[in-house]
Write an enzyme that holds these catalytic residues in place. Structure first.
Site, mmCIF file in Angstrom:
data_model
loop_
_atom_site.group_PDB
_atom_site.id
_atom_site.type_symbol
_atom_site.label_atom_id
_atom_site.label_comp_id
_atom_site.label_asym_id
_atom_site.label_seq_id
_atom_site.Cartn_x
_atom_site.Cartn_y
_atom_site.Cartn_z
ATOM 1 N N TYR A 135 -99.191 2.301 -10.713
ATOM 2 C CA TYR A 135 -97.921 2.132 -11.423
ATOM 3 C C TYR A 135 -96.991 1.227 -10.627
ATOM 4 C CZ TYR A 135 -93.501 3.336 -13.710
ATOM 5 O OH TYR A 135 -92.292 3.288 -14.357
ATOM 6 N N SER A 188 -88.847 -0.635 -12.355
ATOM 7 C CA SER A 188 -88.671 0.731 -11.875
ATOM 8 C C SER A 188 -88.330 0.642 -10.400
ATOM 9 C CB SER A 188 -89.978 1.520 -12.051
ATOM 10 O OG SER A 188 -89.941 2.747 -11.352
#
Length: 249
Positions: free
Chosen positions: A155, A142
């Protein structure tokens, strides 16, 4: 020459979003697809759609947190199609929240799926790739694996781990002469179900507004996966950052 034609590709997180779009894209280009996710109805529908269009696909209900499920995927690829050429480690969770919210269960879920799930997939496929001296490991990180932002700390940590693991795999494979290629993908606001998993209300509202403003279709990432897989065997394009032209992430 189409370097995707005839390749056997395992895709985790294949029941929606990037995984689903990639399955369709690669099947269109002649790959044989092994679909993996937890939701059987979606997997069956995608496999049926691929076969209805003349493609080849099988599926297995899979929890990437379980090493034995990952091993079974490799065995399924071999029993159904005789080999495995690539694995796209795409399963992931993003229940983001500030650390002060103390969503420790979600911290552990992200670590289990986003990090251990990737390692389990690598462990399952690596002996085969090393033995045949070829193979391609792709993973979804990501933009959170490139920068850290408030509200996404854990995350981000998991996605930075994916970056490190994949780069280490590339370097070790090059040193060992096993010809295993890697590709790590860093999407920004791309259509997926990630936002739906955010339970912290304030964080959820912020993400939903971000994605509503900028989101691009998951097929855009599927195009990048196809590009990586289509490169000549002597060429490794190891990192791709992809996002909306209009998003100043």
């Amino acid at each position: 020459m189409n370097n995707i034609q005839g390749k056997v590709v395992i895709i985790t997180g294949a029941s929606s979003g990037i995984g689903e779009a990639t399955a369709y894209k690669l099947a269109e280009q002649g790959a044989k697809i092994v679909l993996a996710a937890r939701r059987e109805a979606q997997l069956k529908a995608i496999a049926d759609n691929i076969k209805a269009k003349g493609g080849e696909a099988v599926y297995r209900v899979t929890d990437v947190v379980k090493p034995e499920d990952n091993q079974a995927l490799v065995e399924l690829a071999k029993s159904a199609f005789g080999k495995v050429d690539a694995i796209f480690l795409n399963a992931g969770l993003m229940p983001s929240a500030p650390l002060s919210a103390l969503e420790t269960d979600n911290w552990n879920r992200m670590i289990d799926v986003n990090i251990k799930g990737v390692l389990n997939g690598i462990a399952a496929v690596l002996p085969t790739f090393e033995a045949q001296k070829s193979g391609h490991v792709l993973a979804t990180s990501s933009v959170a694996g490139l920068k850290v932002y408030p509200g996404g700390t854990v995350y981000c940590g998991t996605k930075w781990a994916v970056k490190a693991i994949m780069e280490g795999l590339r370097m070790e494979s090059a040193q060992a002469g096993t010809n295993i290629r890697t590709a790590t993908i860093y999407p920004a606001a791309v259509q997926s179900e990630l936002v739906a998993g955010i339970t912290d209300e304030t964080t959820s509202q912020g993400y939903r507004q971000l994605y509503d403003t900028y989101e691009i279709p998951a097929e855009r990432v599927a195009n990048v996966v196809a590009f990586a897989l289509s490169q000549p065997d002597d060429t490794n394009v190891s990192e791709f950052t992809i996002g909306p032209t209009t998003q100043p992430w």
